[in-house]
Design a protein around this motif. Structure first.
Motif, PDB file in Angstrom:
ATOM      1  N   ILE A   1       0.879  -1.116  -0.003  1.00  0.00           N
ATOM      2  CA  ILE A   1      -0.006  -0.023  -0.015  1.00  0.00           C
ATOM      3  C   ILE A   1       0.821   1.372  -0.058  1.00  0.00           C
ATOM      4  O   ILE A   1       1.918   1.212   0.419  1.00  0.00           O
ATOM      5  N   GLU A   2       0.535   2.319  -0.838  1.00  0.00           N
ATOM      6  CA  GLU A   2       1.020   3.526  -0.669  1.00  0.00           C
ATOM      7  C   GLU A   2       0.196   4.698  -0.658  1.00  0.00           C
ATOM      8  O   GLU A   2      -1.172   4.471  -1.144  1.00  0.00           O
ATOM      9  N   ILE A   3       0.554   5.648  -0.045  1.00  0.00           N
ATOM     10  CA  ILE A   3      -0.616   6.740   0.154  1.00  0.00           C
ATOM     11  C   ILE A   3       0.135   7.956  -0.006  1.00  0.00           C
ATOM     12  O   ILE A   3       1.309   8.277  -0.100  1.00  0.00           O
ATOM     13  N   SER A   4      -0.501   8.992  -0.646  1.00  0.00           N
ATOM     14  CA  SER A   4      -0.216  10.298  -1.192  1.00  0.00           C
ATOM     15  C   SER A   4       0.300  11.262   0.132  1.00  0.00           C
ATOM     16  O   SER A   4       0.167  10.893   1.027  1.00  0.00           O
ATOM     17  N   ASP A   5       1.221  12.209  -0.589  1.00  0.00           N
ATOM     18  CA  ASP A   5       1.907  12.855   0.659  1.00  0.00           C
ATOM     19  C   ASP A   5       0.549  13.679   1.415  1.00  0.00           C
ATOM     20  O   ASP A   5       0.805  13.823   2.746  1.00  0.00           O
ATOM     21  N   ASP A   6      -0.506  14.156   0.836  1.00  0.00           N
ATOM     22  CA  ASP A   6      -1.519  14.686   1.539  1.00  0.00           C
ATOM     23  C   ASP A   6      -2.540  13.709   2.023  1.00  0.00           C
ATOM     24  O   ASP A   6      -3.572  13.937   2.574  1.00  0.00           O
ATOM     25  N   GLU A   7      -2.187  12.419   1.952  1.00  0.00           N
ATOM     26  CA  GLU A   7      -3.073  11.452   2.533  1.00  0.00           C
ATOM     27  C   GLU A   7      -4.475  11.224   2.209  1.00  0.00           C
ATOM     28  O   GLU A   7      -5.405  10.891   2.776  1.00  0.00           O
ATOM     29  N   GLU A   8      -4.545  11.734   0.704  1.00  0.00           N
ATOM     30  CA  GLU A   8      -6.079  11.975   0.041  1.00  0.00           C
ATOM     31  C   GLU A   8      -6.414  10.820  -1.094  1.00  0.00           C
ATOM     32  O   GLU A   8      -7.455  10.404  -1.146  1.00  0.00           O
ATOM     33  N   LEU A   9      -5.063  10.095  -1.386  1.00  0.00           N
ATOM     34  CA  LEU A   9      -5.395   9.125  -2.215  1.00  0.00           C
ATOM     35  C   LEU A   9      -4.525   7.781  -1.854  1.00  0.00           C
ATOM     36  O   LEU A   9      -3.478   7.869  -1.185  1.00  0.00           O
ATOM     37  N   LEU A  10      -5.020   6.625  -1.987  1.00  0.00           N
ATOM     38  CA  LEU A  10      -4.395   5.429  -1.394  1.00  0.00           C
ATOM     39  C   LEU A  10      -4.257   4.425  -2.816  1.00  0.00           C
ATOM     40  O   LEU A  10      -5.343   4.372  -3.377  1.00  0.00           O
ATOM     41  N   VAL A  11      -3.082   4.071  -2.895  1.00  0.00           N
ATOM     42  CA  VAL A  11      -2.821   2.870  -4.092  1.00  0.00           C
ATOM     43  C   VAL A  11      -2.744   1.764  -3.449  1.00  0.00           C
ATOM     44  O   VAL A  11      -1.699   1.490  -2.607  1.00  0.00           O
ATOM     45  N   VAL A  12      -3.166   0.670  -3.697  1.00  0.00           N
ATOM     46  CA  VAL A  12      -3.258  -0.671  -3.324  1.00  0.00           C
ATOM     47  C   VAL A  12      -2.605  -1.593  -4.540  1.00  0.00           C
ATOM     48  O   VAL A  12      -3.207  -1.538  -5.552  1.00  0.00           O
ATOM     49  N   CYS A  13      -1.693  -2.395  -4.079  1.00  0.00           N
ATOM     50  CA  CYS A  13      -1.300  -3.537  -5.152  1.00  0.00           C
ATOM     51  C   CYS A  13      -1.467  -4.742  -4.544  1.00  0.00           C
ATOM     52  O   CYS A  13      -1.341  -5.016  -3.356  1.00  0.00           O
ATOM     53  N   THR A  14      -2.240  -5.458  -5.222  1.00  0.00           N
ATOM     54  CA  THR A  14      -2.761  -7.017  -5.029  1.00  0.00           C
ATOM     55  C   THR A  14      -2.047  -7.799  -5.850  1.00  0.00           C
ATOM     56  O   THR A  14      -1.789  -7.519  -7.096  1.00  0.00           O
ATOM     57  N   GLU A  15      -2.031  -8.964  -5.628  1.00  0.00           N
ATOM     58  CA  GLU A  15      -1.450  -9.992  -6.493  1.00  0.00           C
ATOM     59  C   GLU A  15      -2.086 -11.464  -6.393  1.00  0.00           C
ATOM     60  O   GLU A  15      -2.805 -11.580  -5.408  1.00  0.00           O
ATOM     61  N   ASN A  16      -2.295 -12.111  -7.629  1.00  0.00           N
ATOM     62  CA  ASN A  16      -2.745 -13.673  -7.558  1.00  0.00           C
ATOM     63  C   ASN A  16      -1.662 -14.225  -8.226  1.00  0.00           C
ATOM     64  O   ASN A  16      -1.142 -14.242  -9.278  1.00  0.00           O
ATOM     65  N   LYS A  17      -1.139 -15.083  -7.167  1.00  0.00           N
ATOM     66  CA  LYS A  17       0.196 -15.781  -7.755  1.00  0.00           C
ATOM     67  C   LYS A  17       0.076 -16.992  -8.467  1.00  0.00           C
ATOM     68  O   LYS A  17       0.720 -17.284  -9.243  1.00  0.00           O
ATOM     69  N   LYS A  18      -1.053 -17.521  -8.427  1.00  0.00           N
ATOM     70  CA  LYS A  18      -1.725 -18.800  -9.223  1.00  0.00           C
ATOM     71  C   LYS A  18      -1.681 -18.218 -10.607  1.00  0.00           C
ATOM     72  O   LYS A  18      -1.106 -19.064 -11.490  1.00  0.00           O
ATOM     73  N   PHE A  19      -2.150 -17.194 -10.900  1.00  0.00           N
ATOM     74  CA  PHE A  19      -2.222 -17.003 -12.210  1.00  0.00           C
ATOM     75  C   PHE A  19      -1.435 -15.817 -12.829  1.00  0.00           C
ATOM     76  O   PHE A  19      -1.343 -15.307 -13.982  1.00  0.00           O
TER      77      PHE A  19
END
Length: 1134
Positions: A216-234
């Protein structure tokens, strides 16, 4: 600075050590104010660097050597096969204090040592971060606790634990510099942002269940949140961008790339998502607009001159990186927004929309509205050149043409005029062409703002066309009536403030004027703009709630349905519901009250589309819960006291005892052996914030007038109520509420009422056998507890006066509470029991006690049937009652005595209706058998001799006649009383024969048509609503584990299949047949799905047969050739 923990120590650097040259840097961290950097080197060295200077190479300030520094240490308490958590202790504060994790437990010989004392005596910290206000936030993963330490002196040498917080559960946790805890709950794949100061949940977001959280990463002003997920099987990776304000998924990017780093940069200049992936052992950087995540732009040029090694930090648009044991800092983004946008357009050739405008955008509008109100402005023939777009205006007598030419990167020059785009932006009703444009200007993101005589419009270039992007004018009416000169036009924009995105357009004005035509082509630009805002995901995610409120206000049913349909379409992909997009439905359900009242068909249709939301097609073969039980963990942050810690320790000891004790192990094994078990399927109740209450409250106002939520309001709309509880979602929601808090409150309420009941009943029944003191105590207890109940009745009346008055049961409750109080007061004053009042009071109290069983499942169905049929038959009873009164009135007029009579003294009248004349007479008989006529004995009449003397008794007499008893009229000779005979015949036929049989038939039909299960659920929902509104305190209604964002539940697969099959039949009485997703089909293997599988199998068999035939044909030919060759050989040999 150290703590009494085994592994976490905060060190104040005092002596510089020149021993870190050429030591490889393993990890770096920067302070919240970006003034200091600390680096962790190999061979257990820690260094401190200063960013005070403007030089690229940072200045080393101090260094220290510490033995046995722990690096990349796994946290066993929260790590498993899917998620591996690493201890994160290494950090630096604004005051140059550094924390590191150590492996040793012996004493430390630092010159200045500060011990941090933990209130719960535990000695292990897994996560540590310094806040921007100087506090330290530490987290223990084993006990799920957070500790906030603050400094107590100016020298930063004394620290105290400001608060200890129970986190309850998390799988991953991130701590931001502004004091936010971002916690990942893997049981329901939910990410929650908590404010450490007020312990409130700021954002709740969901990710797809087929993926696991990577980072997870959040913007400097903490108004946007970026989420990275993964599916290892596919081997799939998903990037999501969420708004921390609304929790809505703004955009998503499914990809096969192995993304390992990502950052949000240029938040206030032209925001971009920067991500890195590795392709063929080469690191590649790409940029995208975070609001769309399309068309990635090669960003390797940003890092061409930077020899970045593995460890680097990107913060506040600067990059801090390491190179050969040194720490360097460079600007990644230009300070000037105009230069940054120019760099994107010219150098990186980024044509993507720059969604985030800078403050200058709003300043341009507000400044020029003020300056241009009276001045003349001539825009004819002018060109406004941006970075990649060149706008222009061409005016003639009948039109205002907006022109656009885009930049050609291949030829590195502007396109020719023959490729110019044009749009007539003059409304057909406006004739003063020259004065139509007040001011216009190209913005830094290449959009074009025009301040016109009908409002402020921003134009953009999208899909090779000029499009209206924003429109502002809060004029409450038709634009034909809008006078630019007389209206305080500037005041319309006084609330226009800058932010991450521009404020929502003036949707009400646009809707009222959507039929306005522009130019000779009669283009409906406003109508087109509304359609774009409804259908395009950017507008929907950013402004959907504002648009829905405007449409509701204007009662635009058609567009409300279109907006709802657009939300649902975004939530479904490849015939499956997208859990990550469910928050979009908050656009609908945050306006549930207005929509359910004015557009019930729309809500009913929406409920049918989300009746069966299956987040995963994985079936649980051995569940540990019952049917429709909640799935996953729901938690609420709260501060811990010493008592909480003690209770927690005792509870943990009890759990450990049960796990280790042989007896409990045997019991569990026996239960598992005899447990038949059912496979279960997980479903979601996709109603965002449906059960949640508003976060901002006024305590005293909330105590008197509790704020409703969509759930409490749903019970007031009968159509929606019945529709909602037809689905399993409704029953599962009520079961969650009942098991979480409902039954506890209900049993307490029941217990208090039982004490109230027993106090009065014991006093009334055994008052002769108890002492006067005991009697007084019981009566006083009755009065006090009765007043307690009346207080809640009063609150219920204040909360919803009209509903309270309309409900018959509320009068019954009032009687059950008031009469015992009155009886007790009279009893205490007169020292004698008021028998009549006590009798009625006891009856009402005991019936009220019986009604408490309506919430219990084994009797609730029958209570709901009884109460439901009674409610539906009430109108018929009113009609029957009116007929009884009518006949009673007629018979009263016909059979009442002419003169006033007394039942105690004979009246000696000739009135045939006189009770003395109707009474039984006894005559004497002489020995000869002759009846003596002149003398007789009269049996004194009673009140039942002529019940029609008074109107009240006449009504009772007619009611008795309704049952078939003719005693009230047996004193009259019907042969000599034709009027009475006619009335009796008519009443007997109409009331006794026709209406009573009709009533019995109606009751039979009502019982047959009563949906006992739905009625019981509605009854329980009303009880839960009463508990929430009247018995809970304001802070209890804000508990996130009691009123979660989304609820998941487990359903027995066999029962789910039965329910789904029932909904597909013609007997289904819902508004629409529910939507069946692909996941649900795969889980249940419905007949349609089985048919598809059979068709696939048959198709595969046919393909195999055809393949075999095609392969056997050449073999057959070769075999024939071989056979002919053998025959030829035989012939030759012969």
């Amino acid at each position: 600075m150290t703590s009494n923990s085994d592994n976490s120590h905060v060190i104040s650097f005092e002596e510089a050590l020149d021993k870190i040259k050429n030591k490889k840097i393993l990890e770096i961290n920067c302070s919240p104010n970006l003034e200091h950097v600390t680096a962790l080197h190999e061979d257990n060295y820690v260094s401190l660097w200063s960013i005070a200077s403007q030089e690229k190479l940072l200045t080393i300030v101090k260094a220290i050597s510490i033995d046995n520094i722990s690096i990349n240490e796994k946290i066993d308490a929260i790590s498993d096969d899917k998620h591996v958590s690493i201890r994160k202790i290494f950090a630096i504060s604004n005051n140059k204090q550094v924390s590191v994790s150590l492996k040793r437990t012996d004493s430390y010989n630092f010159k200045k040592e500060i011990r941090l004392k933990f209130p719960d005596w535990q000695k292990e910290i897994d996560f540590l971060s310094f806040r921007d206000n100087g506090n330290i936030i530490m987290v223990n993963a084993k006990y799920y606790r957070a500790y906030v330490f603050s400094v107590k002196d100016k020298n930063n040498m004394k620290w105290a634990c400001k608060s200890m917080i129970e986190l309850q559960y998390f799988k991953k946790i991130y701590i931001t510099s502004k004091g936010k805890l971002i916690m990942y709950n893997d049981t329901i794949n939910e990410i929650t942002t908590w404010d450490i100061d007020d312990l409130s949940a700021k954002t709740r977001i969901l990710i797809e269940w087929r993926h696991i959280l990577k980072h997870i990463e959040i913007s400097d002003d903490e108004e946007l949140l970026v989420v990275c997920t993964e599916n290892k099987k596919f081997k799939e990776t998903n990037l999501y961008v969420f708004s921390t304000e609304t929790g809505i998924n703004l955009s998503s990017l499914p990809t096969k790339l192995a993304i390992d780093r990502f950052h949000l940069i240029a938040s206030n200049k032209g925001e971009r998502l920067l991500y890195r992936y590795i392709q063929k052992s080469v690191k590649q950087f790409r940029l995208m607009d975070p609001y769309s995540l399309i068309n990635p732009v090669n960003a390797n040029k940003l890092f061409e001159l930077k020899q970045i090694q593995e460890e680097y930090i990107i913060k506040s648009d600067k990059i801090i990186y390491t190179n050969d044991g040194k720490v360097l800092i460079e600007k990644l983004v230009h300070d000037n927004p105009n230069d940054w946008v120019k760099y994107l357009r010219k150098e990186l050739k980024d044509k993507n929309s720059i969604t985030t405008p800078s403050k200058e955008t709003v300043d341009v509008i507000t400044k020029n509205i003020g300056n241009r109100l009276t001045s003349d402005y001539n825009a004819n023939g002018k060109e406004f050149e941006g970075k990649i777009l060149k706008w222009g205006l061409e005016l003639d007598d009948k039109s205002v043409i907006l022109t656009l030419i885009d930049f050609n990167y291949r030829t590195n020059e502007w396109n020719s005029d023959d490729k110019k785009k044009q749009l007539n932006i003059l409304p057909s009703f406006y004739t003063d062409v020259k004065n139509y444009i007040v001011h216009c200007e190209v913005l830094e993101n290449d959009d074009f703002v025009t301040i016109t005589r009908i409002g402020v419009i921003i134009w953009t270039y999208k899909l090779s066309n000029i499009k209206m992007h924003y429109y502002w004018n809060d004029w409450d009416g038709r634009l034909e009536d809008f006078d630019y000169e007389e209206t305080k036009f500037k005041d319309l924009f006084k609330n226009l403030i800058s932010g991450r995105i521009l404020p929502a357009s003036s949707y009400e004005t646009i809707r009222r004027n959507s039929d306005i035509e522009f130019g000779e082509g009669k283009a409906l630009l406003f109508k087109e703009f509304m359609e774009n805002n409804i259908n395009e995901e950017f507008y929907l995610t950013c402004y959907g709630k504002d648009l829905m409120k405007a449409l509701i206000k204007l009662k635009d049913d058609k567009r409300i349905r279109l907006l709802g349909k657009s939300c649902m379409e975004k939530c479904v992909e490849e015939d499956n519901h997208l859990i990550s997009k469910i928050s979009l439905l908050s656009i609908i359900f945050e306006n549930f009250k207005e929509l359910s009242e004015n557009h019930p068909a729309f809500i009913a249709s929406t409920l049918s589309l989300i009746g069966f939301v299956v987040p995963t097609n994985v079936v649980n073969p051995k569940p540990t819960t019952s049917h429709l039980s909640s799935y996953g963990k729901y938690y609420h942050l709260h501060k811990l006291s010493f008592l909480d810690i003690l209770i927690s320790k005792l509870w943990n000891r009890l759990i450990n005892f049960q796990i280790s004790n042989a007896f409990f192990r045997i019991v569990r094994q026996v239960i598992e052996f005899y447990d038949v078990g059912h496979s279960t399927t997980i479903l979601a109740i996709p109603l965002p914030n449906f059960v949640s209450y508003p976060k901002k409250i006024n305590f005293w106002k909330e105590l008197l007038l509790p704020s409703p939520n969509p759930f409490t309001h749903s019970n007031k709309v009968e159509v929606i109520n019945e529709e909602f509880y037809r689905y399993l979602n409704g029953e599962a929601l009520l079961k969650f509420k009942w098991n979480t808090y409902g039954r506890k409150y209900y049993l307490i309420i029941w217990a208090i009422y039982t004490v109230f009941l027993c106090s009065f009943v014991i006093a009334a029944t055994f008052y002769k056998n108890i002492s006067q003191t005991t009697l007084s105590i019981l009566l006083y207890a009755t009065i006090c507890l009765g007043i307690w109940h009346l207080i809640f009745e009063m609150r219920q009346f204040i909360f919803a006066p009209l509903n309270y008055i309309a409900s018959t049961w509320n009068y019954f409750d009032l009687g059950a509470f008031l009469l015992p109080i009155i009886s007790s007061i009279i009893w205490l004053q007169c020292n004698a029991m008021p028998i009549n009042l006590a009798t009625v009071s006891t009856l009402l109290l005991e019936i009220k006690f019986l009604l408490f069983f309506r919430a219990i499942e084994f009797s609730g169905d029958y209570f709901s049937m009884i109460l439901g049929v009674a409610q539906r038959g009430f109108s018929f009873l009113l009609i029957l009652g009116f007929i009884i009164v009518a006949f009673a009135h007629s018979l009263h007029l016909l059979l009442r005595p002419i003169i006033d009579v007394s039942l105690d003294y004979p009246s000696y009248s000739n009135d045939p209706n006189d009770p003395w004349n109707l009474a039984t007479k006894y005559n004497t008989i002489d020995p000869n058998g002759t009846i003596e006529v002149n003398s007789s004995l009269i049996e004194p009449p009673t009140a039942t001799t002529n019940m029609f003397m008074l109107m009240g008794s006449a009504i009772a007499a007619v009611y008795i006649m309704l049952t078939g008893d003719t005693n009230p009229i047996s004193y009259w000779d019907l042969d000599n009383h034709p009027t009475l005979l006619i009335l009796v015949i008519v009443f007997s036929f109409v009331a006794t024969t026709y209406l009573m049989n009709l009533f019995i038939g109606m009751l039979s039909n009502e019982i047959g048509e009563t949906k006992k299960r739905e009625s019981y659920l509605i009854l329980r929902a009303e009880i839960l609503e009463e508990i929430e509104s009247l018995y809970m305190l304001p802070h209890q209604r804000r508990k996130e584990n009691w009123f979660p964002f989304i609820i998941f539940y487990e359903c027995y697969t066999i029962k789910l299949r039965e329910h789904v099959m029932y909904t597909k039949k013609d007997k289904w009485t819902g508004y629409k047949k529910p939507y069946i997703s692909k996941n649900l089909n795969e889980v249940l293997l419905l007949p349609e799905e089985l048919k598809k599988i059979e068709e696939k199998i048959e198709g595969k068999i046919e393909n195999i047969e055809m393949k075999l035939v095609s392969e056997l044909r050449p073999l057959k030919e070769k075999f024939k050739e071989l056979q002919d060759s053998i025959e030829d050989l035989k012939t030759k040999n012969n």
